[in-house]
Design a protein around this motif. Structure first.
Motif, PDB file in Angstrom:
ATOM      1  N   ARG A  88       0.832  -1.199   0.000  1.00 33.12           N
ATOM      2  CA  ARG A  88       0.000   0.000   0.000  1.00 33.12           C
ATOM      3  C   ARG A  88       0.870   1.253   0.000  1.00 33.12           C
ATOM      4  O   ARG A  88       0.579   2.240  -0.684  1.00 33.12           O
ATOM      5  N   LEU A  89       1.947   1.213   0.750  1.00 31.67           N
ATOM      6  CA  LEU A  89       2.877   2.333   0.787  1.00 31.67           C
ATOM      7  C   LEU A  89       3.499   2.569  -0.586  1.00 31.67           C
ATOM      8  O   LEU A  89       3.603   3.707  -1.054  1.00 31.67           O
ATOM      9  N   TYR A  90       3.909   1.476  -1.238  1.00 27.99           N
ATOM     10  CA  TYR A  90       4.537   1.599  -2.560  1.00 27.99           C
ATOM     11  C   TYR A  90       3.564   2.183  -3.576  1.00 27.99           C
ATOM     12  O   TYR A  90       3.938   3.059  -4.375  1.00 27.99           O
ATOM     13  N   VAL A  91       2.342   1.710  -3.580  1.00 28.35           N
ATOM     14  CA  VAL A  91       1.358   2.192  -4.556  1.00 28.35           C
ATOM     15  C   VAL A  91       1.136   3.687  -4.386  1.00 28.35           C
ATOM     16  O   VAL A  91       1.146   4.452  -5.365  1.00 28.35           O
ATOM     17  N   PHE A  92       0.963   4.126  -3.152  1.00 31.25           N
ATOM     18  CA  PHE A  92       0.707   5.549  -2.904  1.00 31.25           C
ATOM     19  C   PHE A  92       1.904   6.409  -3.310  1.00 31.25           C
ATOM     20  O   PHE A  92       1.767   7.389  -4.034  1.00 31.25           O
ATOM     21  N   ILE A  93       3.098   6.033  -2.864  1.00 37.30           N
ATOM     22  CA  ILE A  93       4.295   6.825  -3.143  1.00 37.30           C
ATOM     23  C   ILE A  93       4.605   6.836  -4.638  1.00 37.30           C
ATOM     24  O   ILE A  93       4.965   7.872  -5.204  1.00 37.30           O
ATOM     25  N   SER A  94       4.460   5.691  -5.300  1.00 35.52           N
ATOM     26  CA  SER A  94       4.751   5.638  -6.733  1.00 35.52           C
ATOM     27  C   SER A  94       3.752   6.473  -7.535  1.00 35.52           C
ATOM     28  O   SER A  94       4.119   7.103  -8.531  1.00 35.52           O
ATOM     29  N   LEU A  95       2.483   6.501  -7.113  1.00 37.12           N
ATOM     30  CA  LEU A  95       1.499   7.338  -7.796  1.00 37.12           C
ATOM     31  C   LEU A  95       1.876   8.804  -7.706  1.00 37.12           C
ATOM     32  O   LEU A  95       1.819   9.542  -8.699  1.00 37.12           O
ATOM     33  N   VAL A  96       2.260   9.237  -6.512  1.00 44.97           N
ATOM     34  CA  VAL A  96       2.672  10.631  -6.332  1.00 44.97           C
ATOM     35  C   VAL A  96       3.935  10.913  -7.134  1.00 44.97           C
ATOM     36  O   VAL A  96       4.067  11.958  -7.777  1.00 44.97           O
ATOM     37  N   PHE A  97       4.864   9.970  -7.122  1.00 41.86           N
ATOM     38  CA  PHE A  97       6.131  10.141  -7.835  1.00 41.86           C
ATOM     39  C   PHE A  97       5.916  10.337  -9.333  1.00 41.86           C
ATOM     40  O   PHE A  97       6.438  11.283  -9.937  1.00 41.86           O
ATOM     41  N   PHE A  98       5.147   9.452  -9.952  1.00 37.96           N
ATOM     42  CA  PHE A  98       4.964   9.546 -11.400  1.00 37.96           C
ATOM     43  C   PHE A  98       4.067  10.717 -11.782  1.00 37.96           C
ATOM     44  O   PHE A  98       4.175  11.232 -12.898  1.00 37.96           O
ATOM     45  N   PHE A  99       3.225  11.162 -10.871  1.00 41.30           N
ATOM     46  CA  PHE A  99       2.460  12.380 -11.125  1.00 41.30           C
ATOM     47  C   PHE A  99       3.401  13.585 -11.170  1.00 41.30           C
ATOM     48  O   PHE A  99       3.324  14.420 -12.086  1.00 41.30           O
ATOM     49  N   LEU A 100       4.300  13.685 -10.189  1.00 41.56           N
ATOM     50  CA  LEU A 100       5.267  14.786 -10.180  1.00 41.56           C
ATOM     51  C   LEU A 100       6.196  14.715 -11.386  1.00 41.56           C
ATOM     52  O   LEU A 100       6.571  15.736 -11.959  1.00 41.56           O
ATOM     53  N   LEU A 101       6.558  13.496 -11.768  1.00 38.73           N
ATOM     54  CA  LEU A 101       7.422  13.325 -12.938  1.00 38.73           C
ATOM     55  C   LEU A 101       6.728  13.835 -14.200  1.00 38.73           C
ATOM     56  O   LEU A 101       7.356  14.442 -15.074  1.00 38.73           O
ATOM     57  N   ALA A 102       5.419  13.602 -14.275  1.00 39.21           N
ATOM     58  CA  ALA A 102       4.665  14.019 -15.460  1.00 39.21           C
ATOM     59  C   ALA A 102       4.537  15.533 -15.563  1.00 39.21           C
ATOM     60  O   ALA A 102       4.497  16.082 -16.669  1.00 39.21           O
ATOM     61  N   ILE A 103       4.478  16.240 -14.424  1.00 34.37           N
ATOM     62  CA  ILE A 103       4.289  17.692 -14.457  1.00 34.37           C
ATOM     63  C   ILE A 103       5.587  18.456 -14.251  1.00 34.37           C
ATOM     64  O   ILE A 103       5.587  19.684 -14.238  1.00 34.37           O
ATOM     65  N   SER A 104       6.701  17.748 -14.085  1.00 38.46           N
ATOM     66  CA  SER A 104       7.985  18.418 -13.858  1.00 38.46           C
ATOM     67  C   SER A 104       8.425  19.140 -15.115  1.00 38.46           C
ATOM     68  O   SER A 104       7.991  18.807 -16.222  1.00 38.46           O
ATOM     69  N   PHE A 217      13.704  11.141  -5.089  1.00 37.86           N
ATOM     70  CA  PHE A 217      13.588  11.695  -6.437  1.00 37.86           C
ATOM     71  C   PHE A 217      12.483  12.749  -6.486  1.00 37.86           C
ATOM     72  O   PHE A 217      12.572  13.714  -7.250  1.00 37.86           O
ATOM     73  N   MET A 218      11.444  12.580  -5.676  1.00 34.64           N
ATOM     74  CA  MET A 218      10.392  13.592  -5.620  1.00 34.64           C
ATOM     75  C   MET A 218      10.939  14.914  -5.095  1.00 34.64           C
ATOM     76  O   MET A 218      10.542  15.997  -5.549  1.00 34.64           O
ATOM     77  N   ILE A 219      11.841  14.831  -4.133  1.00 41.93           N
ATOM     78  CA  ILE A 219      12.466  16.052  -3.618  1.00 41.93           C
ATOM     79  C   ILE A 219      13.253  16.736  -4.728  1.00 41.93           C
ATOM     80  O   ILE A 219      13.208  17.961  -4.890  1.00 41.93           O
ATOM     81  N   TYR A 220      13.977  15.929  -5.502  1.00 35.54           N
ATOM     82  CA  TYR A 220      14.723  16.475  -6.644  1.00 35.54           C
ATOM     83  C   TYR A 220      13.776  17.119  -7.657  1.00 35.54           C
ATOM     84  O   TYR A 220      14.048  18.219  -8.160  1.00 35.54           O
ATOM     85  N   LEU A 221      12.666  16.451  -7.977  1.00 34.62           N
ATOM     86  CA  LEU A 221      11.710  17.011  -8.938  1.00 34.62           C
ATOM     87  C   LEU A 221      11.125  18.319  -8.432  1.00 34.62           C
ATOM     88  O   LEU A 221      10.895  19.251  -9.218  1.00 34.62           O
TER      89      LEU A 221
END
Length: 290
Positions: A88-104, A217-221
């Motif tokens: 559950r932790l992975y799914v939530f964090i990865s969703l946020v990560f790829f969302f930020l990656l898409a709008i970076s 990586f989210m911090i970097y983005l």
């Protein structure tokens, strides 16, 4: 954690009169929970339902970030109720990560379509851009073989839909990372097979390490929004992840510095090789389909 319900006195679907203990309608099965509330409440309920958005989440995040390997260790010994489940932790964090990656900030479009824009720049800007391209070329030469480089050069000369290309690469990367995560766990399983641990324990370790990497990586983005030229910061991401993984391996597998290092190095190299092949393949496939 028990879900907080705003109960009806009568089922809005079939009219059944509820008793206090009814969480679902005995007649039609609809949940006895009023969702006609402000959006804020729905968001809070979503986070609570997916992550237990309370002390459990913050404790999990604290251990994940600052106690390498502790979450895995606690999972392995059965202390799980106080923390967010790994998947559950992975799914939530990865969703946020790829969302930020898409709008970076998107540098891909500049790389693929900068020829027309060069003519609009003054001589000093052209010289600076040429120097930047030279640095990029040297870095690319170290990471890409000749065939991939030729493919990218070919794409530069064509009308590539860079937005579509970016979307495809991000979508494919999310899938690749999901596949590579159990691969990393399997590599650990092979190198620590003498400990006779179940594969699931190594998989949990892999999930937690990948979650840490995504957060880093989210911090970097996030910094890219304020520091567009943040290549030096980017180099810190794999370095910190490597140190984190090494310390986590020491905690989870209870071996000495040297024993851990002798396993960490080949596991990391094999995983990075597989990751590089997967990402390069992603670039090729995304270019061909764009």
């Amino acid at each position: 954690m028990e879900k907080k319900r705003r109960k009806f006195t009568q089922c809005p679907n079939c009219g059944y009169t509820f008793e206090e203990v009814n969480n679902y309608c005995p007649n039609c099965g609809q949940e006895n929970h009023d969702l006609n509330v402000p959006v804020k409440h729905l968001v809070e309920e979503f986070l609570e339902g997916t992550l237990h958005y309370d002390a459990k989440f913050w404790l999990t995040l604290k251990y994940l970030l600052f106690k390498p390997g502790l979450l895995t260790e606690k999972f392995n010994i059965g202390q799980r109720a106080s923390y967010v489940p790994p998947f559950r932790l992975y799914v939530f964090i990865s969703l946020v990560f790829f969302f930020l990656l898409a709008i970076s900030p998107n540098t891909m479009e500049v790389n693929l379509n900068d020829k027309d824009r060069l003519e609009q720049l003054d001589p000093e800007e052209r010289e600076a851009l040429a120097e930047l391209d030279s640095v990029r070329a040297r870095l690319a030469a170290q990471e890409m073989d000749a065939s991939i480089g030729a493919l990218v050069e070919k794409a530069r000369g064509e009308n590539v839909d860079t937005k579509l290309l970016r979307e495809k690469m991000i979508h494919n990367t999310s899938f690749l990372m999901f596949l590579l995560m159990p691969l990393f766990g399997y590599l650990l399983y092979l190198f620590y097979r003498k400990l006779r641990r179940n594969y699931v324990e190594h998989l949990m370790f892999s999930i937690h390490v990948h979650c840490f990497f995504f957060i880093l990586f989210m911090i970097y983005l996030a910094l890219k929004f304020f520091l567009p030229q943040s290549a030096a910061i980017f180099l810190l991401v794999p370095l910190i992840t490597a140190v984190y993984s090494y310390l986590a391996m020491m905690r989870v597998y209870k071996q000495s510095y040297l024993q851990t290092l002798l396993k960490f190095i080949p596991v990391s190299l094999l995983y990075m090789f597989c990751l590089a092949i997967a990402l390069l393949g992603n670039v090729v496939v995304s270019l061909l389909l764009s």
